[in-house]
Design a protein around this motif. Structure first.
Motif, PDB file in Angstrom:
ATOM      1  N   PRO A 203     117.055  32.995 -49.170  1.00 29.01           N
ATOM      2  CA  PRO A 203     115.612  33.194 -49.109  1.00 29.01           C
ATOM      3  C   PRO A 203     115.077  34.386 -49.915  1.00 29.01           C
ATOM      4  O   PRO A 203     113.885  34.430 -50.202  1.00 29.01           O
ATOM      5  N   TYR A 204     115.923  35.321 -50.287  1.00 27.88           N
ATOM      6  CA  TYR A 204     115.460  36.503 -51.022  1.00 27.88           C
ATOM      7  C   TYR A 204     115.636  36.370 -52.533  1.00 27.88           C
ATOM      8  O   TYR A 204     115.365  37.304 -53.273  1.00 27.88           O
ATOM      9  N   LEU A 205     116.054  35.204 -52.974  1.00 31.45           N
ATOM     10  CA  LEU A 205     116.221  34.937 -54.394  1.00 31.45           C
ATOM     11  C   LEU A 205     114.862  34.951 -55.081  1.00 31.45           C
ATOM     12  O   LEU A 205     113.876  34.467 -54.537  1.00 31.45           O
ATOM     13  N   ARG A 206     114.787  35.509 -56.272  1.00 35.28           N
ATOM     14  CA  ARG A 206     113.543  35.533 -57.043  1.00 35.28           C
ATOM     15  C   ARG A 206     113.643  34.490 -58.147  1.00 35.28           C
ATOM     16  O   ARG A 206     114.621  34.443 -58.876  1.00 35.28           O
ATOM     17  N   ILE A 207     112.613  33.655 -58.273  1.00 39.96           N
ATOM     18  CA  ILE A 207     112.599  32.574 -59.261  1.00 39.96           C
ATOM     19  C   ILE A 207     111.274  32.625 -60.003  1.00 39.96           C
ATOM     20  O   ILE A 207     110.218  32.791 -59.396  1.00 39.96           O
ATOM     21  N   ALA A 208     111.332  32.463 -61.309  1.00 40.42           N
ATOM     22  CA  ALA A 208     110.121  32.416 -62.134  1.00 40.42           C
ATOM     23  C   ALA A 208     110.050  31.065 -62.831  1.00 40.42           C
ATOM     24  O   ALA A 208     111.064  30.525 -63.264  1.00 40.42           O
ATOM     25  N   VAL A 209     108.845  30.523 -62.920  1.00 39.34           N
ATOM     26  CA  VAL A 209     108.600  29.297 -63.664  1.00 39.34           C
ATOM     27  C   VAL A 209     107.729  29.672 -64.849  1.00 39.34           C
ATOM     28  O   VAL A 209     106.640  30.210 -64.678  1.00 39.34           O
ATOM     29  N   LEU A 210     108.227  29.419 -66.039  1.00 42.27           N
ATOM     30  CA  LEU A 210     107.510  29.770 -67.256  1.00 42.27           C
ATOM     31  C   LEU A 210     107.095  28.510 -67.999  1.00 42.27           C
ATOM     32  O   LEU A 210     107.843  27.531 -68.040  1.00 42.27           O
ATOM     33  N   ALA A 211     105.932  28.557 -68.599  1.00 39.03           N
ATOM     34  CA  ALA A 211     105.455  27.443 -69.419  1.00 39.03           C
ATOM     35  C   ALA A 211     104.527  28.007 -70.483  1.00 39.03           C
ATOM     36  O   ALA A 211     103.976  29.100 -70.324  1.00 39.03           O
ATOM     37  N   HIS A 212     104.349  27.271 -71.537  1.00 38.98           N
ATOM     38  CA  HIS A 212     103.521  27.759 -72.639  1.00 38.98           C
ATOM     39  C   HIS A 212     102.040  27.427 -72.453  1.00 38.98           C
ATOM     40  O   HIS A 212     101.217  27.830 -73.269  1.00 38.98           O
ATOM     41  N   ARG A 213     101.688  26.728 -71.387  1.00 38.06           N
ATOM     42  CA  ARG A 213     100.287  26.390 -71.126  1.00 38.06           C
ATOM     43  C   ARG A 213      99.971  26.682 -69.658  1.00 38.06           C
ATOM     44  O   ARG A 213     100.753  26.336 -68.775  1.00 38.06           O
ATOM     45  N   ARG A 214      98.819  27.283 -69.418  1.00 36.28           N
ATOM     46  CA  ARG A 214      98.393  27.595 -68.052  1.00 36.28           C
ATOM     47  C   ARG A 214      98.327  26.327 -67.193  1.00 36.28           C
ATOM     48  O   ARG A 214      98.683  26.340 -66.015  1.00 36.28           O
ATOM     49  N   GLU A 215      97.885  25.217 -67.781  1.00 38.27           N
ATOM     50  CA  GLU A 215      97.777  23.966 -67.033  1.00 38.27           C
ATOM     51  C   GLU A 215      99.135  23.498 -66.518  1.00 38.27           C
ATOM     52  O   GLU A 215      99.239  22.956 -65.426  1.00 38.27           O
ATOM     53  N   LEU A 216     100.181  23.705 -67.315  1.00 32.57           N
ATOM     54  CA  LEU A 216     101.525  23.295 -66.894  1.00 32.57           C
ATOM     55  C   LEU A 216     102.018  24.126 -65.720  1.00 32.57           C
ATOM     56  O   LEU A 216     102.679  23.613 -64.811  1.00 32.57           O
ATOM     57  N   VAL A 217     101.700  25.405 -65.722  1.00 35.50           N
ATOM     58  CA  VAL A 217     102.079  26.265 -64.599  1.00 35.50           C
ATOM     59  C   VAL A 217     101.341  25.811 -63.340  1.00 35.50           C
ATOM     60  O   VAL A 217     101.930  25.725 -62.261  1.00 35.50           O
ATOM     61  N   GLY A 218     100.058  25.499 -63.479  1.00 29.81           N
ATOM     62  CA  GLY A 218      99.281  25.009 -62.338  1.00 29.81           C
ATOM     63  C   GLY A 218      99.813  23.700 -61.794  1.00 29.81           C
ATOM     64  O   GLY A 218      99.895  23.502 -60.579  1.00 29.81           O
ATOM     65  N   GLN A 219     100.184  22.793 -62.687  1.00 28.41           N
ATOM     66  CA  GLN A 219     100.756  21.514 -62.258  1.00 28.41           C
ATOM     67  C   GLN A 219     102.081  21.725 -61.535  1.00 28.41           C
ATOM     68  O   GLN A 219     102.359  21.076 -60.518  1.00 28.41           O
ATOM     69  N   ALA A 220     102.891  22.634 -62.050  1.00 29.93           N
ATOM     70  CA  ALA A 220     104.181  22.926 -61.411  1.00 29.93           C
ATOM     71  C   ALA A 220     103.956  23.520 -60.020  1.00 29.93           C
ATOM     72  O   ALA A 220     104.651  23.154 -59.061  1.00 29.93           O
ATOM     73  N   GLN A 221     102.999  24.419 -59.904  1.00 31.47           N
ATOM     74  CA  GLN A 221     102.705  25.023 -58.605  1.00 31.47           C
ATOM     75  C   GLN A 221     102.227  23.973 -57.612  1.00 31.47           C
ATOM     76  O   GLN A 221     102.668  23.938 -56.466  1.00 31.47           O
ATOM     77  N   GLU A 222     101.346  23.095 -58.062  1.00 29.29           N
ATOM     78  CA  GLU A 222     100.839  22.040 -57.188  1.00 29.29           C
ATOM     79  C   GLU A 222     101.969  21.132 -56.706  1.00 29.29           C
ATOM     80  O   GLU A 222     102.049  20.777 -55.534  1.00 29.29           O
ATOM     81  N   LYS A 223     102.867  20.765 -57.610  1.00 27.51           N
ATOM     82  CA  LYS A 223     103.990  19.895 -57.245  1.00 27.51           C
ATOM     83  C   LYS A 223     104.938  20.612 -56.283  1.00 27.51           C
ATOM     84  O   LYS A 223     105.402  20.027 -55.304  1.00 27.51           O
ATOM     85  N   LEU A 224     105.202  21.884 -56.526  1.00 31.08           N
ATOM     86  CA  LEU A 224     106.093  22.654 -55.658  1.00 31.08           C
ATOM     87  C   LEU A 224     105.522  22.747 -54.243  1.00 31.08           C
ATOM     88  O   LEU A 224     106.228  22.545 -53.264  1.00 31.08           O
ATOM     89  N   VAL A 225     104.239  23.008 -54.139  1.00 30.03           N
ATOM     90  CA  VAL A 225     103.597  23.093 -52.818  1.00 30.03           C
ATOM     91  C   VAL A 225     103.604  21.735 -52.131  1.00 30.03           C
ATOM     92  O   VAL A 225     103.773  21.656 -50.908  1.00 30.03           O
ATOM     93  N   SER A 226     103.478  20.655 -52.893  1.00 30.98           N
ATOM     94  CA  SER A 226     103.491  19.325 -52.270  1.00 30.98           C
ATOM     95  C   SER A 226     104.895  18.945 -51.786  1.00 30.98           C
ATOM     96  O   SER A 226     105.042  18.233 -50.805  1.00 30.98           O
ATOM     97  N   ILE A 227     105.920  19.446 -52.469  1.00 31.63           N
ATOM     98  CA  ILE A 227     107.297  19.160 -52.075  1.00 31.63           C
ATOM     99  C   ILE A 227     107.743  20.057 -50.920  1.00 31.63           C
ATOM    100  O   ILE A 227     108.470  19.650 -50.034  1.00 31.63           O
ATOM    101  N   TRP A 228     107.260  21.301 -50.962  1.00 26.06           N
ATOM    102  CA  TRP A 228     107.712  22.280 -49.988  1.00 26.06           C
ATOM    103  C   TRP A 228     106.523  23.090 -49.485  1.00 26.06           C
ATOM    104  O   TRP A 228     106.307  24.213 -49.889  1.00 26.06           O
ATOM    105  N   PRO A 229     105.712  22.490 -48.571  1.00 24.77           N
ATOM    106  CA  PRO A 229     104.503  23.189 -48.110  1.00 24.77           C
ATOM    107  C   PRO A 229     104.892  24.378 -47.280  1.00 24.77           C
ATOM    108  O   PRO A 229     104.332  25.326 -47.088  1.00 24.77           O
TER     109      PRO A 229
END
Length: 88
Positions: free
Chosen positions: A62-88
């Motif tokens: 649980p204390y692991l740090r993970i970063a998601v990088l993308a070259h477009r802000r929209e892609l980061v937002g989409q990734a965040q939305e999908k992550l929250v939907s998979i793991w609310p």
């Protein structure tokens, strides 16, 4: 933090190659093999793969740090939305 508009995905069934990718990265992580790369074609479910991987790694450490990088802000937002939907 962006608000999610997708309903939670309660039971996600990965395709066999997605499950294999997650398992292989976790194995490399456990063996401390350094950097790991997943390469997949368009539409193969890379977002689902890395969201599942994040969920499973953080459940184990649980204390692991993970970063998601993308070259477009929209892609980061989409990734965040999908992550929250998979793991609310």
């Amino acid at each position: 933090m962006l608000a999610t508009t997708s309903p939670p995905i309660t039971k996600l069934k990965l395709r066999s190659y997605q499950r294999e990718a997650v398992d292989r990265v976790k194995q490399a992580f456990d063996q401390r093999k350094g950097f790991t790369l997943i390469q997949a074609a368009t539409g193969a479910g890379k977002t689902i793969i890395f969201c599942t991987l994040i969920k499973e790694l953080l459940q184990a450490s649980p204390y692991l740090r993970i970063a998601v990088l993308a070259h477009r802000r929209e892609l980061v937002g989409q990734a965040q939305e999908k992550l929250v939907s998979i793991w609310p």
